[in-house]
Write a protein that holds these residues in place. Sequence first.
Motif, PDB file in Angstrom:
ATOM      1  N   SER A  83      12.630 -25.690 -16.167  1.00 23.14           N
ATOM      2  CA  SER A  83      12.841 -25.169 -14.814  1.00 23.14           C
ATOM      3  C   SER A  83      11.516 -24.640 -14.285  1.00 23.14           C
ATOM      4  O   SER A  83      10.674 -24.159 -15.055  1.00 23.14           O
ATOM      5  CB  SER A  83      13.892 -24.053 -14.802  1.00 23.14           C
ATOM      6  OG  SER A  83      15.159 -24.535 -15.195  1.00 23.14           O
ATOM      7  N   ARG A  84      11.355 -24.735 -12.978  1.00 23.98           N
ATOM      8  CA  ARG A  84      10.148 -24.203 -12.337  1.00 23.98           C
ATOM      9  C   ARG A  84      10.540 -23.627 -10.990  1.00 23.98           C
ATOM     10  O   ARG A  84      11.233 -24.275 -10.195  1.00 23.98           O
ATOM     11  CB  ARG A  84       9.121 -25.326 -12.134  1.00 23.98           C
ATOM     12  CG  ARG A  84       7.785 -24.829 -11.547  1.00 23.98           C
ATOM     13  CD  ARG A  84       7.002 -24.052 -12.583  1.00 23.98           C
ATOM     14  NE  ARG A  84       5.635 -23.773 -12.149  1.00 23.98           N
ATOM     15  CZ  ARG A  84       5.209 -22.597 -11.708  1.00 23.98           C
ATOM     16  NH1 ARG A  84       6.054 -21.568 -11.641  1.00 23.98           N
ATOM     17  NH2 ARG A  84       3.959 -22.425 -11.350  1.00 23.98           N
ATOM     18  N   ARG A  85      10.105 -22.389 -10.749  1.00 29.02           N
ATOM     19  CA  ARG A  85      10.450 -21.705  -9.507  1.00 29.02           C
ATOM     20  C   ARG A  85       9.184 -21.334  -8.742  1.00 29.02           C
ATOM     21  O   ARG A  85       8.174 -20.941  -9.330  1.00 29.02           O
ATOM     22  CB  ARG A  85      11.268 -20.442  -9.800  1.00 29.02           C
ATOM     23  CG  ARG A  85      12.689 -20.738 -10.271  1.00 29.02           C
ATOM     24  CD  ARG A  85      13.441 -19.459 -10.606  1.00 29.02           C
ATOM     25  NE  ARG A  85      12.912 -18.841 -11.827  1.00 29.02           N
ATOM     26  CZ  ARG A  85      13.302 -19.171 -13.045  1.00 29.02           C
ATOM     27  NH1 ARG A  85      14.210 -20.118 -13.233  1.00 29.02           N
ATOM     28  NH2 ARG A  85      12.787 -18.548 -14.100  1.00 29.02           N
TER      29      ARG A  85
ATOM     30  N   ALA B  96      14.201 -22.557  -6.997  1.00 30.02           N
ATOM     31  CA  ALA B  96      14.118 -23.473  -8.132  1.00 30.02           C
ATOM     32  C   ALA B  96      13.727 -24.863  -7.633  1.00 30.02           C
ATOM     33  O   ALA B  96      14.546 -25.575  -7.047  1.00 30.02           O
ATOM     34  CB  ALA B  96      15.445 -23.524  -8.879  1.00 30.02           C
TER      35      ALA B  96
ATOM     36  N   ASP C 146      15.107 -27.633 -11.807  1.00 31.32           N
ATOM     37  CA  ASP C 146      16.230 -26.800 -12.234  1.00 31.32           C
ATOM     38  C   ASP C 146      16.951 -27.429 -13.423  1.00 31.32           C
ATOM     39  O   ASP C 146      17.744 -28.344 -13.267  1.00 31.32           O
ATOM     40  CB  ASP C 146      17.194 -26.613 -11.055  1.00 31.32           C
ATOM     41  CG  ASP C 146      18.295 -25.604 -11.333  1.00 31.32           C
ATOM     42  OD1 ASP C 146      18.271 -24.973 -12.407  1.00 31.32           O
ATOM     43  OD2 ASP C 146      19.182 -25.446 -10.475  1.00 31.32           O
TER      44      ASP C 146
ATOM     45  N   ASP D 180       0.799 -28.093 -14.846  1.00 25.29           N
ATOM     46  CA  ASP D 180       1.606 -27.001 -14.321  1.00 25.29           C
ATOM     47  C   ASP D 180       2.437 -26.473 -15.477  1.00 25.29           C
ATOM     48  O   ASP D 180       2.615 -27.157 -16.503  1.00 25.29           O
ATOM     49  CB  ASP D 180       2.491 -27.479 -13.166  1.00 25.29           C
ATOM     50  CG  ASP D 180       3.046 -26.329 -12.331  1.00 25.29           C
ATOM     51  OD1 ASP D 180       2.755 -25.158 -12.659  1.00 25.29           O
ATOM     52  OD2 ASP D 180       3.780 -26.595 -11.360  1.00 25.29           O
TER      53      ASP D 180
ATOM     54  N   GLN E  32       6.021 -24.699 -16.872  1.00 19.12           N
ATOM     55  CA  GLN E  32       7.417 -24.417 -16.588  1.00 19.12           C
ATOM     56  C   GLN E  32       7.728 -22.940 -16.800  1.00 19.12           C
ATOM     57  O   GLN E  32       7.048 -22.246 -17.554  1.00 19.12           O
ATOM     58  CB  GLN E  32       8.334 -25.280 -17.465  1.00 19.12           C
ATOM     59  CG  GLN E  32       8.362 -24.900 -18.938  1.00 19.12           C
ATOM     60  CD  GLN E  32       7.327 -25.658 -19.738  1.00 19.12           C
ATOM     61  OE1 GLN E  32       6.278 -26.010 -19.223  1.00 19.12           O
ATOM     62  NE2 GLN E  32       7.640 -25.903 -21.012  1.00 19.12           N
ATOM     63  N   ASP E  33       8.780 -22.473 -16.146  1.00 17.04           N
ATOM     64  CA  ASP E  33       9.255 -21.105 -16.360  1.00 17.04           C
ATOM     65  C   ASP E  33      10.240 -21.041 -17.521  1.00 17.04           C
ATOM     66  O   ASP E  33      10.396 -19.999 -18.162  1.00 17.04           O
ATOM     67  CB  ASP E  33       9.916 -20.571 -15.086  1.00 17.04           C
ATOM     68  CG  ASP E  33       8.939 -20.459 -13.938  1.00 17.04           C
ATOM     69  OD1 ASP E  33       7.887 -19.819 -14.124  1.00 17.04           O
ATOM     70  OD2 ASP E  33       9.215 -21.014 -12.860  1.00 17.04           O
ATOM     71  N   GLU E  34      10.910 -22.148 -17.775  1.00 14.77           N
ATOM     72  CA  GLU E  34      11.868 -22.237 -18.880  1.00 14.77           C
ATOM     73  C   GLU E  34      11.814 -23.643 -19.451  1.00 14.77           C
ATOM     74  O   GLU E  34      11.422 -24.591 -18.768  1.00 14.77           O
ATOM     75  CB  GLU E  34      13.305 -21.937 -18.392  1.00 14.77           C
ATOM     76  CG  GLU E  34      13.504 -20.555 -17.814  1.00 14.77           C
ATOM     77  CD  GLU E  34      14.866 -20.410 -17.134  1.00 14.77           C
ATOM     78  OE1 GLU E  34      15.677 -21.350 -17.239  1.00 14.77           O
ATOM     79  OE2 GLU E  34      15.091 -19.376 -16.487  1.00 14.77           O
TER      80      GLU E  34
ATOM     81  N   THR F 210       7.531 -21.722 -23.217  1.00 13.04           N
ATOM     82  CA  THR F 210       7.052 -20.650 -22.335  1.00 13.04           C
ATOM     83  C   THR F 210       6.082 -19.701 -23.031  1.00 13.04           C
ATOM     84  O   THR F 210       5.593 -18.760 -22.417  1.00 13.04           O
ATOM     85  CB  THR F 210       8.248 -19.860 -21.775  1.00 13.04           C
ATOM     86  OG1 THR F 210       9.049 -19.392 -22.865  1.00 13.04           O
ATOM     87  CG2 THR F 210       9.102 -20.746 -20.877  1.00 13.04           C
TER      88      THR F 210
ATOM     89  N   ARG G  53       1.363 -23.539 -25.614  1.00 14.04           N
ATOM     90  CA  ARG G  53       1.078 -24.643 -24.699  1.00 14.04           C
ATOM     91  C   ARG G  53      -0.103 -25.460 -25.206  1.00 14.04           C
ATOM     92  O   ARG G  53      -1.219 -24.953 -25.327  1.00 14.04           O
ATOM     93  CB  ARG G  53       0.767 -24.103 -23.302  1.00 14.04           C
ATOM     94  CG  ARG G  53       0.410 -25.157 -22.270  1.00 14.04           C
ATOM     95  CD  ARG G  53       0.246 -24.494 -20.900  1.00 14.04           C
ATOM     96  NE  ARG G  53      -0.117 -25.456 -19.878  1.00 14.04           N
ATOM     97  CZ  ARG G  53      -1.375 -25.734 -19.518  1.00 14.04           C
ATOM     98  NH1 ARG G  53      -2.381 -25.113 -20.120  1.00 14.04           N
ATOM     99  NH2 ARG G  53      -1.625 -26.621 -18.574  1.00 14.04           N
TER     100      ARG G  53
END
Length: 387
Positions: free
Chosen positions: A34-36, A41, A44, A77, A79-81, A94, A97
């Motif tokens: 997920s990326r916000r 989102a 998602d 980039d 991700q957030d999750e 998260t 990396r």
Amino acid sequence: MGWYLRSNPDYFAREKGETAVTDATPRLEVQHISRRFGGRAVVDDVSLKVMPGQVTCLLGPSGCGKSTTLRIIAGVDMQDEGKIFVDGQLVCDTVHRVPPEGRSVGLMFQDFALFPHLTVADNVAFGLKGSKAEKRARVEELLTRVDLLRFIDEYPHQLSGGEQQRVALARALAPRPGIMLMDEPFSGLDDRLRDDIRDETLSVLKEEGTAVLLVTHEPEEAMRMADEIALMRDGRIVQQGAPYNIYNAPVDRAAAGFFSDINVIRGEVHDLFTKTPFGQFMTPAMPDGAEVDIIIRPQHLKIEFDRNGNGPSPTPENGVPARAYVERARFMGSESLIEFRMDFDGSILKATVPGVFLPQPNTPMWLMIRRERCFVFPAKDPAVAGA
């Protein structure tokens, strides 16, 4: 801009053993990413797998999150999750990396990003390691595959758009990446050239055994190239499967409408049936009183001539005929598109037939719909008709 990444096995080393790569191990696996941005989102809970030699198309309208997903997989980039694996090895979550250059990933974009001051040979060799002879051998091998060896000492401005695209492909494949990420790489080519280049590109990628994730907003391109399609909408994958299954068993009205024009016939459920001008449809999964949309593609409408105000007899396969009048007809090259104004409510339905068929406006005709080619979904707001 395009850039091309090379694998570094050291990033995948573990202090105690390594995950064995088998034929059943996906080359690329994305788990619940997920990326916000600003609380919204953009990506998602996206999950997908791509096997070696497989082409998966991430298909969807502009702004649905396709390119962001690609950038996260490439490592440009974050991700957030969620997690990303290459050949069974974790390359990003998260917390930890692996940098882009350690992911065995190549990138291609619609901007070929060739260096104008370098020859074709030097462009393809850019980023390669090894001796001069080894680099030259790899360059010649790839340029032979894409039928450009004769241009090895030319410069990009001396090539056509299609030739530049093939040089970009050769450069992306030169380091032998296990995964190729392609973001609308053919959109800058004209239609006739695009088909040839797509087919050539697919052939080379298959020969290399590369796992390919191709982003596109064109259903035709996805159907032509993909072994599997992941249909994306509003940041989520709403349906995933082989092109035949996605096309012939859409998950909802929007999925059906994304691949082709659709006709929508609305009705209301009573005692497990929905009454339409084309006869009753069984709709056992719908509650009594619910409105439903019966979807049929233009090529699956059957047209019959009017015989002094009479139409053909009903059949179990095609249901009850309904009278309509030709609104207009257009020849589209390989088929004709006819728009009909329905006698029962004045709505417009479209039909396509192979070859030339151009009846005059206001000609009465009869339409029937093939029952096995219809999809039934809960009714949507008319404001999003065709979505």
